[in-house]
Design an enzyme around this catalytic site. Structure first.
Site, PDB file in Angstrom:
ATOM      1  N   GLU A  48      20.883  47.503 -75.536  1.00 18.44           N
ATOM      2  CA  GLU A  48      21.472  47.558 -74.230  1.00 18.44           C
ATOM      3  C   GLU A  48      21.486  46.211 -73.644  1.00 18.44           C
ATOM      4  O   GLU A  48      22.517  46.093 -72.815  1.00 18.44           O
ATOM      5  CB  GLU A  48      21.000  48.903 -73.396  1.00 18.44           C
ATOM      6  CG  GLU A  48      21.138  50.051 -74.010  1.00 18.44           C
ATOM      7  CD  GLU A  48      22.531  50.709 -74.422  1.00 18.44           C
ATOM      8  OE1 GLU A  48      23.549  50.045 -73.577  1.00 18.44           O
ATOM      9  OE2 GLU A  48      22.779  51.420 -75.139  1.00 18.44           O
ATOM     10  N   ASN A  52      24.739  44.067 -72.949  1.00 18.60           N
ATOM     11  CA  ASN A  52      25.297  43.754 -71.603  1.00 18.60           C
ATOM     12  C   ASN A  52      25.626  42.238 -71.313  1.00 18.60           C
ATOM     13  O   ASN A  52      26.778  41.699 -70.899  1.00 18.60           O
ATOM     14  CB  ASN A  52      24.501  44.045 -70.472  1.00 18.60           C
ATOM     15  CG  ASN A  52      24.555  45.574 -69.934  1.00 18.60           C
ATOM     16  OD1 ASN A  52      25.245  46.241 -70.746  1.00 18.60           O
ATOM     17  ND2 ASN A  52      23.574  46.030 -69.261  1.00 18.60           N
ATOM     18  N   ARG A 106      33.749  51.705 -72.482  1.00 15.80           N
ATOM     19  CA  ARG A 106      32.374  51.497 -72.276  1.00 15.80           C
ATOM     20  C   ARG A 106      31.829  52.580 -71.335  1.00 15.80           C
ATOM     21  O   ARG A 106      32.499  53.365 -70.637  1.00 15.80           O
ATOM     22  CB  ARG A 106      32.182  50.106 -71.064  1.00 15.80           C
ATOM     23  CG  ARG A 106      32.661  48.774 -71.707  1.00 15.80           C
ATOM     24  CD  ARG A 106      32.368  48.302 -73.446  1.00 15.80           C
ATOM     25  NE  ARG A 106      31.008  48.225 -73.389  1.00 15.80           N
ATOM     26  CZ  ARG A 106      30.325  48.078 -74.854  1.00 15.80           C
ATOM     27  NH1 ARG A 106      31.521  47.965 -75.734  1.00 15.80           N
ATOM     28  NH2 ARG A 106      29.198  48.252 -74.703  1.00 15.80           N
TER      29      ARG A 106
END
Length: 145
Positions: A48, A52, A106
Site C-alpha cells: 500500500e 501510494n 482507486r
C-alpha cells in the site's frame, strides 16, 4: 530508538517494483521469525505504501521511492517509505477511509489498510516536496525467544 540492523533501497516508481519492495520487506522481516500472518500483514502494508508513491506522488512521471527497513530493540520492525513527489496538502483528509485523489479506480483505503496491519503509522508530507510514511510492527518471536 536504537536499531540492530538496517537496509535502505532506492528504486524507480514503476508498478513492477511494488512486488519487489513487498518481497524485500518479507525477506528482511524473516530475521525476526514472524508468523505467516505477520509476514502477510507486513507485505500488505508495504504494498500500500509503495503503491501510494507510484499512483499519487508521481502521477504523470517516474520518480524515486526510498524504502528503509530497520530492526529496532524489542523485536520491532520499522519501515520507512519516502517519495519526493507532489506531497499531500491535508494528511488527515488523506488518511480518512475512502478518500482518494487517484480517480474512480482507486479505493481510498491505502492508509486505513496500513494502519490496520501495523502497530504504528505516521505520515509526514509537504506539498511539492514529498511524503514519508513510517510503519512499525511488533513481531513476537515464535517459541518465546
Amino acid at each position: 530508538m536504537k536499531y540492530d540492523n538496517q537496509i535502505t533501497l532506492e528504486f524507480p516508481s514503476l508498478s513492477r517494483n511494488e512486488a519487489f519492495a513487498r518481497g524485500v520487506a518479507a525477506v528482511y522481516c524473516a530475521q525476526l521469525d514472524p508468523t505467516l500472518d505477520e509476514l502477510g500483514d507486513v507485505k500488505t502494508a508495504v504494498s500500500e505504501a509503495v503503491t501510494n508513491c507510484i499512483v499519487h506522488a508521481y502521477p504523470d512521471s517516474v520518480g524515486t521511492v526510498i524504502m528503509r527497513l530497520r530492526i529496532l530493540e524489542g523485536g520491532i520492525l520499522e519501515i520507512m517509505v519516502r517519495d519526493r513527489g507532489v506531497g499531500i496538502a491535508d494528511v488527515e483528509q488523506a488518511r480518512a477511509p475512502m478518500f482518494t485523489t487517484g480517480g474512480a479506480g482507486r479505493s481510498g483505503m491505502g492508509f486505513t489498510i496500513m494502519e490496520s496491519f501495523m502497530t504504528h503509522l505516521r505520515v509526514v508530507s509537504t506539498p511539492g516536496r514529498g511524503t514519508t510514511v513510517y510503519l512499525r510492527r511488533k513481531i513476537v518471536r515464535r517459541g518465546g525467544a
